[in-house]
Design a protein around this motif. Structure first.
Motif, mmCIF file in Angstrom:
data_model
loop_
_atom_site.group_PDB
_atom_site.id
_atom_site.type_symbol
_atom_site.label_atom_id
_atom_site.label_comp_id
_atom_site.label_asym_id
_atom_site.label_seq_id
_atom_site.Cartn_x
_atom_site.Cartn_y
_atom_site.Cartn_z
ATOM 1 N N VAL A 1 0.842 -1.204 0.000
ATOM 2 C CA VAL A 1 0.000 0.000 0.000
ATOM 3 C C VAL A 1 0.877 1.255 0.000
ATOM 4 O O VAL A 1 0.617 2.214 -0.742
ATOM 5 C CB VAL A 1 -0.974 0.003 1.198
ATOM 6 C CG1 VAL A 1 -1.649 1.348 1.366
ATOM 7 C CG2 VAL A 1 -2.015 -1.097 1.027
ATOM 8 N N LEU A 2 1.938 1.243 0.814
ATOM 9 C CA LEU A 2 2.827 2.412 0.860
ATOM 10 C C LEU A 2 3.534 2.636 -0.476
ATOM 11 O O LEU A 2 3.692 3.777 -0.922
ATOM 12 C CB LEU A 2 3.857 2.257 1.981
ATOM 13 C CG LEU A 2 3.324 2.452 3.395
ATOM 14 C CD1 LEU A 2 4.429 2.166 4.411
ATOM 15 C CD2 LEU A 2 2.778 3.843 3.586
ATOM 16 N N ILE A 3 3.936 1.555 -1.136
ATOM 17 C CA ILE A 3 4.569 1.687 -2.453
ATOM 18 C C ILE A 3 3.571 2.267 -3.445
ATOM 19 O O ILE A 3 3.895 3.173 -4.216
ATOM 20 C CB ILE A 3 5.128 0.333 -2.931
ATOM 21 C CG1 ILE A 3 6.353 -0.042 -2.108
ATOM 22 C CG2 ILE A 3 5.478 0.374 -4.415
ATOM 23 C CD1 ILE A 3 6.860 -1.452 -2.359
ATOM 24 N N LEU A 4 2.333 1.772 -3.416
ATOM 25 C CA LEU A 4 1.297 2.286 -4.309
ATOM 26 C C LEU A 4 1.023 3.764 -4.037
ATOM 27 O O LEU A 4 0.941 4.569 -4.973
ATOM 28 C CB LEU A 4 0.022 1.457 -4.165
ATOM 29 C CG LEU A 4 -1.151 1.901 -5.035
ATOM 30 C CD1 LEU A 4 -0.801 1.719 -6.513
ATOM 31 C CD2 LEU A 4 -2.411 1.129 -4.681
ATOM 32 N N VAL A 5 0.897 4.123 -2.763
ATOM 33 C CA VAL A 5 0.663 5.529 -2.407
ATOM 34 C C VAL A 5 1.841 6.393 -2.855
ATOM 35 O O VAL A 5 1.656 7.483 -3.401
ATOM 36 C CB VAL A 5 0.403 5.668 -0.889
ATOM 37 C CG1 VAL A 5 0.467 7.120 -0.440
ATOM 38 C CG2 VAL A 5 -0.945 5.066 -0.537
ATOM 39 N N THR A 6 3.056 5.911 -2.658
ATOM 40 C CA THR A 6 4.241 6.656 -3.081
ATOM 41 C C THR A 6 4.237 6.877 -4.591
ATOM 42 O O THR A 6 4.523 7.969 -5.078
ATOM 43 C CB THR A 6 5.523 5.916 -2.653
ATOM 44 O OG1 THR A 6 5.511 5.759 -1.235
ATOM 45 C CG2 THR A 6 6.762 6.660 -3.081
ATOM 46 N N LEU A 7 3.900 5.828 -5.350
ATOM 47 C CA LEU A 7 3.837 5.956 -6.806
ATOM 48 C C LEU A 7 2.758 6.946 -7.230
ATOM 49 O O LEU A 7 2.969 7.769 -8.130
ATOM 50 C CB LEU A 7 3.598 4.588 -7.452
ATOM 51 C CG LEU A 7 4.764 3.598 -7.380
ATOM 52 C CD1 LEU A 7 4.340 2.251 -7.935
ATOM 53 C CD2 LEU A 7 5.966 4.140 -8.134
ATOM 54 N N LEU A 8 1.596 6.881 -6.578
ATOM 55 C CA LEU A 8 0.513 7.815 -6.910
ATOM 56 C C LEU A 8 0.883 9.254 -6.569
ATOM 57 O O LEU A 8 0.623 10.175 -7.352
ATOM 58 C CB LEU A 8 -0.778 7.411 -6.190
ATOM 59 C CG LEU A 8 -1.450 6.141 -6.702
ATOM 60 C CD1 LEU A 8 -2.637 5.775 -5.826
ATOM 61 C CD2 LEU A 8 -1.878 6.302 -8.147
ATOM 62 N N VAL A 9 1.493 9.458 -5.412
ATOM 63 C CA VAL A 9 1.910 10.811 -5.024
ATOM 64 C C VAL A 9 2.981 11.328 -5.985
ATOM 65 O O VAL A 9 2.942 12.476 -6.419
ATOM 66 C CB VAL A 9 2.408 10.839 -3.563
ATOM 67 C CG1 VAL A 9 3.132 12.131 -3.240
ATOM 68 C CG2 VAL A 9 1.238 10.645 -2.611
ATOM 69 N N THR A 10 3.923 10.466 -6.353
ATOM 70 C CA THR A 10 4.971 10.862 -7.306
ATOM 71 C C THR A 10 4.351 11.232 -8.649
ATOM 72 O O THR A 10 4.709 12.252 -9.247
ATOM 73 C CB THR A 10 5.998 9.732 -7.472
ATOM 74 O OG1 THR A 10 6.566 9.426 -6.196
ATOM 75 C CG2 THR A 10 7.090 10.122 -8.439
ATOM 76 N N ALA A 11 3.426 10.410 -9.136
ATOM 77 C CA ALA A 11 2.752 10.718 -10.405
ATOM 78 C C ALA A 11 1.983 12.029 -10.298
ATOM 79 O O ALA A 11 1.999 12.843 -11.227
ATOM 80 C CB ALA A 11 1.822 9.576 -10.790
#
Length: 183
Positions: free
Chosen positions: A65-75
């Motif tokens: 979940v943290l990796i997904l959130v990090t990717l979404l925030v980065t995008a």
């Protein structure tokens, strides 16, 4: 209990032969994830079996979940950066186009001052500068026109005065030398 699948930690008795006995006496091979405790008898140890899969499974889910959130925030940040960059580039392009128009002599060019940021402040100053420059140039043109008119009037007066001076001198000479006033 020792064989309860819901237990995160299970106590076992470790034998010198590598067997583990649960707290109810069920024998099985010692699991890899067993923590060896103090010796109870020579070769016999208390042990603690940690169910690392049960312990780490929720952490793996949190990590995903943290990796997904990090990717979404980065995008999202990249999109925001590109959007702001495009907007800023368009506003700066308007300033550049305005300066090129002024350099080409188009003093009536105006830049849109919409917004309340630094670019709007620069655009407003640019528009004021352009208006003042147009006023100064118009004043200079008017002054040049007046100077040209003055030079023309001086030249005209000179050209008219020369023949009139000759006529005046001739009339004065005639008046001084001629006895008859009728001539």
């Amino acid at each position: 209990g020792a064989d309860d699948p819901d237990e995160l930690f299970q106590t076992v008795l470790l034998t010198p032969g590598g067997q583990a006995y649960s707290n109810v006496g069920i024998a099985r091979p010692a699991p890899i994830n067993t923590i060896r405790g103090p010796a109870l008898l020579p070769g016999w140890h208390a042990g603690l079996v940690v169910d690392t899969d049960r312990f780490s499974a929720p952490l793996r889910q949190v990590r995903k979940v943290l990796i997904l959130v990090t990717l979404l925030v980065t995008a999202g940040l990249i999109y925001l950066f590109l959007s702001l960059s495009r907007h800023l580039t368009a506003r700066v392009r308007a300033l550049v186009d305005g300066s090129q128009a002024i350099a080409a002599g188009n003093l009536s060019w105006r830049i849109d001052t919409g917004g309340k940021d630094e670019i709007a402040t620069v655009a407003l100053a640019f528009n004021r500068m352009s208006e003042q420059l147009r006023t100064v140039i118009q004043s200079a043109v008017e002054a040049e026109k007046m100077a040209a008119l003055g030079r023309f009037a001086t030249s005209l007066a000179h050209e008219v005065r020369n023949p009139l001076s000759t006529i005046k001198t001739t009339v004065q000479a005639l008046l001084a030398t001629e006895p008859a006033g009728e001539r």
